[in-house]
Write an enzyme that holds these catalytic residues in place. Sequence first.
Site, short mmCIF file in Angstrom:
data_model
loop_
_atom_site.label_atom_id
_atom_site.label_comp_id
_atom_site.label_asym_id
_atom_site.label_seq_id
_atom_site.Cartn_x
_atom_site.Cartn_y
_atom_site.Cartn_z
N HIS A 195 -6.26 6.05 -0.34
CA HIS A 195 -5.93 6.34 -1.73
C HIS A 195 -5.12 7.62 -1.89
O HIS A 195 -4.35 7.77 -2.86
CB HIS A 195 -7.21 6.45 -2.55
CG HIS A 195 -7.05 6.02 -3.98
ND1 HIS A 195 -5.98 6.40 -4.76
CD2 HIS A 195 -7.83 5.24 -4.78
CE1 HIS A 195 -6.11 5.88 -5.97
NE2 HIS A 195 -7.23 5.17 -6.00
N ASP A 220 3.24 -13.05 -1.23
CA ASP A 220 3.60 -14.38 -0.74
C ASP A 220 4.24 -14.24 0.63
O ASP A 220 5.33 -13.69 0.78
CB ASP A 220 4.58 -15.03 -1.72
CG ASP A 220 5.03 -16.43 -1.29
OD1 ASP A 220 4.61 -16.89 -0.21
OD2 ASP A 220 5.81 -17.04 -2.03
#
Length: 378
Positions: free
Chosen positions: A142, A336
């Site tokens: 993070h 994708d």
Amino acid sequence: MASKKPQSKLWQTPSITDYTPLSVFDKVTYDQHVAVIYAYNPPTPPNAAIEFGVRKALAAYREWAGRLSRDSNGEPIILLNDEGVKFVEASVDRPLSETVHFRPSATLLSLHPSLEGVVELVQVQVTRFSCGSMVVGFTAHHLVADGHATSSFLVAWGQACRGLGVNPLPFRDRTIFSPRNPPNFESEHRGGFLNEWNQQALQHLESLVAHLWRAITKARGLNGLETTQVRISVDGRYRLNPRVPNEYFGNLVLWAFAKAKVNDLLSEPLPYATKLLHEAVMKVDDSYFKSFIDFANHKVKKEDLVPNAVADTKESILWPNLEVDSWLRFPFYDLDFGCGGPYIFMPSFSPTEGMIFLLPSFTGDGSIDVLSLYFRKV
């Protein structure tokens, strides 16, 4: 659960000395990895194609292939040494439907590498099942980037796997947040700092969050005189003026805090809680962000302050408070690899009581999935 092959690192090249300094917003976020899970129906691309895509995406997002370090002044930096990310291949000799149930559970932890003691800033695990389905576990540190920026990297990874160029390219200058001269501390910033929330989405979700706040507070059985708080994150990309590019790669969020007495929260109608949420977020505006930049540069070291986000990582209970992480506006479902988008996306198991995740339902009907963990007082 899985039979794992030896781990390999990606995109290794001779070490160099370039680095990226952490911004004031990077320094106050969670010092830990965050993990997400993707599930894909067959047919799926081979592991080699997925690994190749990571290599190409890292060329545009070099920070992920580096390491956290400190400069000669002891300031935290991302060392751009291109040491690579961790890539793990795993297989399971059972169908996915008989192995994994996609709900908050510790079993999800086996679908990605461990989050403890990790030097790599990104980790990938590709797990294949006997039915042909594939699960991709992804973890990212993070301190390097918030959810907005991390999701952009994931989209770029998918583009690279499909033979496309990375578009848009990240805006990588973290030195743009300069304090004013003289500084102007317009707000109180000692109450805590960051996570991820998109204000545009908040305007449509205030009632939902208000309902969750009331419902969980009631279920907890809290004392009516206690104060309960919701911590909500506001994305500075939509607040700072002049506008920070949407492609900014790093952390750029600050926390808003809505508070109420338990009795008031539960006895007043829903619009009462909605108004508290709305007012808290509206305060985190351009002036608030700029005041925070001044505060972080002039007061944090002087007063030896520790960000709440850092302290909170050591706690597993937010009682009697809540934290809401909205991922509704992030394009996580756009990862994708060439076989279509995932049919399931979700955060990994996070055993933090009081944490709420909001994300688009995998049914694709526009509904919202709420993932949370809370305990009842006994």
